[in-house]
Every structure is written in C-alpha cells, then in structure tokens.
Design an enzyme around this catalytic site. Structure first.
Site, PDB file in Angstrom:
ATOM      1  N   CYS B 137      -0.235  14.481  17.760  1.00 51.81           N
ATOM      2  CA  CYS B 137      -0.954  14.184  19.006  1.00 51.81           C
ATOM      3  C   CYS B 137      -2.286  13.465  18.769  1.00 51.81           C
ATOM      4  O   CYS B 137      -2.566  12.420  19.361  1.00 51.81           O
ATOM      5  CB  CYS B 137      -1.181  15.462  19.794  1.00 51.81           C
ATOM      6  SG  CYS B 137      -1.754  16.850  18.792  1.00 51.81           S
ATOM      7  N   HIS B 250      -6.759  16.595  24.729  1.00 54.36           N
ATOM      8  CA  HIS B 250      -7.563  16.511  23.505  1.00 54.36           C
ATOM      9  C   HIS B 250      -8.679  15.491  23.693  1.00 54.36           C
ATOM     10  O   HIS B 250      -8.509  14.486  24.385  1.00 54.36           O
ATOM     11  CB  HIS B 250      -6.715  16.018  22.336  1.00 54.36           C
ATOM     12  CG  HIS B 250      -5.763  17.024  21.782  1.00 54.36           C
ATOM     13  ND1 HIS B 250      -5.607  18.281  22.293  1.00 54.36           N
ATOM     14  CD2 HIS B 250      -4.901  16.939  20.720  1.00 54.36           C
ATOM     15  CE1 HIS B 250      -4.697  18.929  21.574  1.00 54.36           C
ATOM     16  NE2 HIS B 250      -4.253  18.135  20.624  1.00 54.36           N
TER      17      HIS B 250
END
Lengths: 343, 343
Positions: B137, B250
């Site tokens: 990710c 994130h």
C-alpha cells in the site's frame, strides 16, 4: 541591571502567568512535586479564569487577573499565556528585578535571551538579562537526543517528521479531540470548533501560519531554535510537522547526517549516559517508544537507532516525549532550578 | 505456457481469494462499480467465513472454502488472503491458464513477476507468466507521486515517514481501534488483542518482523518495491513506518533529492498532469491533504510541495491515499483491466 543571574537564596515569590491552561496546570503540579522553594505563589490568568480556585500543597489559591500590583516583589515569573501577554508584562517583571521564564516564542531568537534545555546548554541560563526562553516542545525533545550525538560527530543535516499530540494546541483542543471521537463512534460526526479540522481518526499538517518559504512557523521554530540551542548556526534542518490524534505526547521520526560514520551501538551508549532520556529498544520483541510510554513522565524515550540505509554517515531514530511535561512545564521549572545557587 | 498476456475477450470467470477481508470486500465493490466483465464470480475464503452470503450486483453469492474444483475454468484470480495461501494455489491457477493478481508480498520481488502500479508502469503487466503482484500500500501511494517527478530529474534519494492507518492490519484491527477508543473514553481502558498495543490515542512503529539491518519488513518493502516499480535499481530510500489511530487512509511525509534543482511550481504542474493524483494545496487557507479527504476515494492527494531548506536539490511533500482502495483493491482491479485487450 541585575548584579547576579541567580535567584535570591530564600523561599521565593513566584507568579504563574497563564495558570489555568494545560501547561499552567502542569507547572503547578511540577512546582509541588519538586518542592520548589516558594514563599508565595500567585496565579495569574485571563479574565475568563479569574476567581478560579486551585488547590496547591493543601492550600486554596484564588486565580487573579494579571495587574501591576500582583507582580509586586515577585522573584520569578513562569509564563505560559502566549507571546503578547509575556511582552505586555516584561517591563513590570524587570522593574521588580525578577526573572521571566517564558514558554512563548516571543523572545526565543533574541540575541540577549538564553534559549535553554537544561540537559543541553545549562550554562546559557546564567547569561540572562531578566528573561529566559523555554524552547518549543518539539525542539526540546529533539535537542535532548541530538546534543549527545553531536558530541560524537558534528551533525550536518537533520530531517524530521513529527507526530504531535493535540495538547500542544491547548486544553480545549484536548477536550475537543475526545468529544469529536466520541461523536464519531456514535455515528454522529461533528465539525471541529477549536482546531481547524476534526482530529477524530484523522490527522493534518500543523496549522501554524505559513511563511514565505512554504514552511509553517512550527517547522521553522524547530530549525531556528535547534540551531541556537546546539550552537550550530548553519545546521541544515528540514521538518514536516503533523498533528495526530494523540492526547499529550509527541513523537518524532528523525534522520540525522553526521560528519563521520557512527555505529548505532556507540550512539546508544552515548544516549544511555545522557540525562533526561531513556532507551526503549527491543528488536526481538519489536518494542520501541510509544506516546503511552511517556505520558505524564519526565524522561523522553528514544529507540530504533539504526544506520540509515540511504547514507552510511546517517542514523535513523525515533523518539517520544510528554509535550506538556518535558516539552513545556518541566523544562521551565528545570530552568528556574538552574538559577538557584547551590549551597 | 500462455500464448498471450491478455485475458480472453469475453465475460470472465473471476475468483476472489480472501473475499471476506477488508481488501476482499473492497475488491467486490470495485468490480461492481467499474462493471468489470464477469460471467461468474466465485468467492473463496478461509473455513471461518465459509457459507457467508454476499450480495453482489443484486445476486446472493455464497462464500466457499477454496478447493481445486472451485478454480475449474477460472480466468482471473484476485488474491488477498496472504502469501502462503497465494503460493498454495498458484499451480492450480496456472493449470487453468488463468492469471493471478496477488496482493501479498509472496511474489513481488521475483524476476519474472511484474510489480505494477498502472499509472506508473502499465507496460510491465503484459510481461507476466501467470502472476502479477500488487505492490504494498505505502509503495503504491509513493510511486504514484515519485514517478512523474522522476521524469523531470532523476531521483537520487528518498526519506519517508509514514502515518499508516489501521486498515492495513485488517478488518479486525479496524474494529479494535474503535472498540479500544470507546473503552478509553468511557474511562475503562482495555488491552489490545489484535494489534500488539492499543492504538487508542496512541501510535507505534510498524510491527512487521525486524530484519538484520534493523529496518522492519514493511520499511524494506518500500525500498525494494519502489526500486522495482520505478526501475531505479540503486535508488537510495530509507523509511520509518508508523501505525497511527486513523481508520483507512495512509499519509506519508516525503523528502526527495533529485539530480537537479526542481522548482516546486514545475513539480506541481507535472503532478497535476499525472493520473490517479490530485493536488490539495492552499497556503493561504493552510489546507493540505488529510486522511478524511481521500477515504473511500480513488485518487490520492498530494500537497505541501516545497523546496527542502536543507538541500536545494530537494523537495519536501506530503501525500494521503485510501489504503484499502488505491493502496490495495483498486490497484489490483486496474491491473486486471490492463489485461483486457482494447476493442
């Protein structure tokens, strides 16, 4: 003009300016814990908190609105009410031949004002002319770790990303984070009123004013104050300051470049000997500093000290410290203690 | 051996391996949203989720335990069940002449396995031998921003600190963060059971296994995968990965050093032209990307692009992206779309 940088060798009249804020409350707690020599404690605040009764060493003290009369015969003023308030009362404090230890950024970069982290540059404190500045929270934590490393090999460049708790934005911001998180969990999210955006399971770049170089004030404080405290005028330091949903401890991810190669094991040994620090570093258990480790505690925690894989002269490290305590109130009281001549 | 890297030009039999997890659920949502050409959708999961009924395009699909029979005549397998599960079924998938797009780290660094971020290195996808790896990710988000900048001037060194949401640790971790936060706010703090420590108003360094260089696996994924995707085998990249109390987006604080000086305004123009990105950058309003901006969205957001004051050849920047979406499920489906020959 003062004859001596020291405070009188007797119990002191101490005023706490901004006593009702997050840092002010912690100042009172620390003055009590450390049994600071006080004959009279005056609590001064804004009109909003006037009349508030505070328990201190078993006594009840009434918070007063700051006025010239309240400063009469004061020896020491611990200020945490913002730069404009500190500036407003500076001449009154000086007239009493008292010392102002100021938590705001108002005087930090002035040439004749010492900027002090006692573990790092205690000797500077004695060079004051009535004012000593307490550095910014993130700077205090950072310099505590950088100073011992700078003795091994001169630091050339520092890159920092911060994970700053909401306490740095004050008591109301701490309450707002808890309130907005509760509402979010109840499926009823609300807009923020104290902070610019909700921190409930969210984070944002530090919202201090932007400067012409597109760094914010908070970031440039770290550059300029670290240079002054470490006495490295040309230190290269770039930071990105971020507010995270943590209550009162700051964390920092720090990349440091040195003149020479430094072995992590040697760096750790130096940090172990340094005051105000503790190492939390267990690679087998994957255990390193966390905000919860330092909350309400004096020491700051450092760990994950490893050779930077992108630069053999570099170290990467991670630190956490209580923003209200060592990042503000404790450091201010420790500065005051430096002015008490040892018997 | 496959004759063509493309998928057959007809509605496909698609299997989702690990369909009940956070990424698996998002995969189903994205396949529906993007109207991916599917004749039959098979949901495969661990024994724990066997029998779970999932609604998809108005139909009810029963989740099955993975077995050889379920893969019969499959064209495409989207796997998000961990490396060992992907390895276990690889030969079965290959026997069907199908393509495995794998979200685990099992194959990412293998020479004959493309590691693909469609906006960055789409052409690599067609070089597959039955397996294409979906990057980690944090790497997907980072390379989306680095790739356009690397075209302006070659990137020499990258220093990253991450602010990773709990979704990367799975659905149970997301639920735990909310539960532990609720208990904390009720004055009844509890220990964590899913994550190693409570994230309630706390944060900790990423708990993936530690490697011999004292970086953790998560950090070295970022170094190795970024090198492969950007095709810069000697890229210097050091990161510190941190888990923060945010639910599913994130953030990354990124310091990039280039061969030459790059003006931030020029960098922003290049990033504006790039796919999959949007700029959130308003210095007057102090408005930059936040996790809340990108949650549930395809684009990742980038901003605070400024000249590094510690290095004139450097830029500092900040990015946020939805970990489950572009950081995992969306990127996997976009890779699959690359294998559908344009008519």
């Amino acid at each position: 003009m003062r004859n001596s940088p020291f405070l009188p060798n007797r119990p002191l009249k101490v005023a706490v300016l901004g006593s009702s804020g997050a840092v002010g409350s912690e100042l009172l707690k620390i003055l009590e814990e450390r049994d600071f020599p006080i004959s009279e404690l005056v609590l001064l605040s804004s009109q909003r908190s006037e009349g508030k009764i505070v328990k201190w060493k078993g006594e009840e003290i009434i918070t007063k609105k700051a006025s010239k009369e309240e400063f009469l015969n004061v020896d020491l003023v611990l200020a945490s009410a913002g730069g404009s308030i500190s500036k407003q009362w500076l001449s009154t404090v000086k007239d009493q031949n008292a010392v102002l230890i100021d938590n705001s950024s108002a005087f930090r970069l002035e040439n004749d004002v010492p900027l002090v982290v006692p573990e790092v540059n205690a000797c500077e404190a004695l060079k004051h002319n009535g004012v000593i500045a307490n550095p910014n929270c993130t700077t205090i934590l950072l310099t505590l770790v950088l100073a011992p490393l700078n003795k091994i090999s001169p630091i050339k460049r520092v890159i920092v990303s911060t994970y700053q708790s909401v306490s740095g934005a004050g008591q109301l911001a701490m309450e707002e984070l808890q309130f907005l998180t509760k509402k979010y969990l109840q499926g009823d999210p609300k807009e923020s009123e104290v902070l610019p955006y909700s921190l409930a399971f969210n984070l944002f770049l530090h919202n201090s004013p932007m400067l012409s170089n597109n760094y914010c004030e908070e970031e440039m404080k770290m550059t300029n104050e670290t240079r002054k405290i470490l006495n490295i005028t040309d230190l290269k330091l770039s930071s990105t300051c971020v507010r995270v949903p943590v209550l009162r401890a700051h964390s920092e991810s720090v990349n440091v470049e040195f003149d020479d190669v430094i072995k992590p094991s040697y760096a750790i040994n130096q940090l172990k000997k340094a005051k105000g620090l503790e190492i939390i570093e267990d690679y087998e258990k994957n255990r390193f500093p966390m905000p919860n480790d330092v909350m309400g505690r004096d020491n700051i925690a450092v760990g994950r000290i490893r050779t930077d894989i992108s630069n053999s002269n570099g170290l990467e490290l991670w630190l956490c410290g209580d923003q209200i305590r060592k990042g503000a109130a404790l450091n201010a009281v420790q500065i005051a203690e430096l002015l008490i001549a040892k018997k």
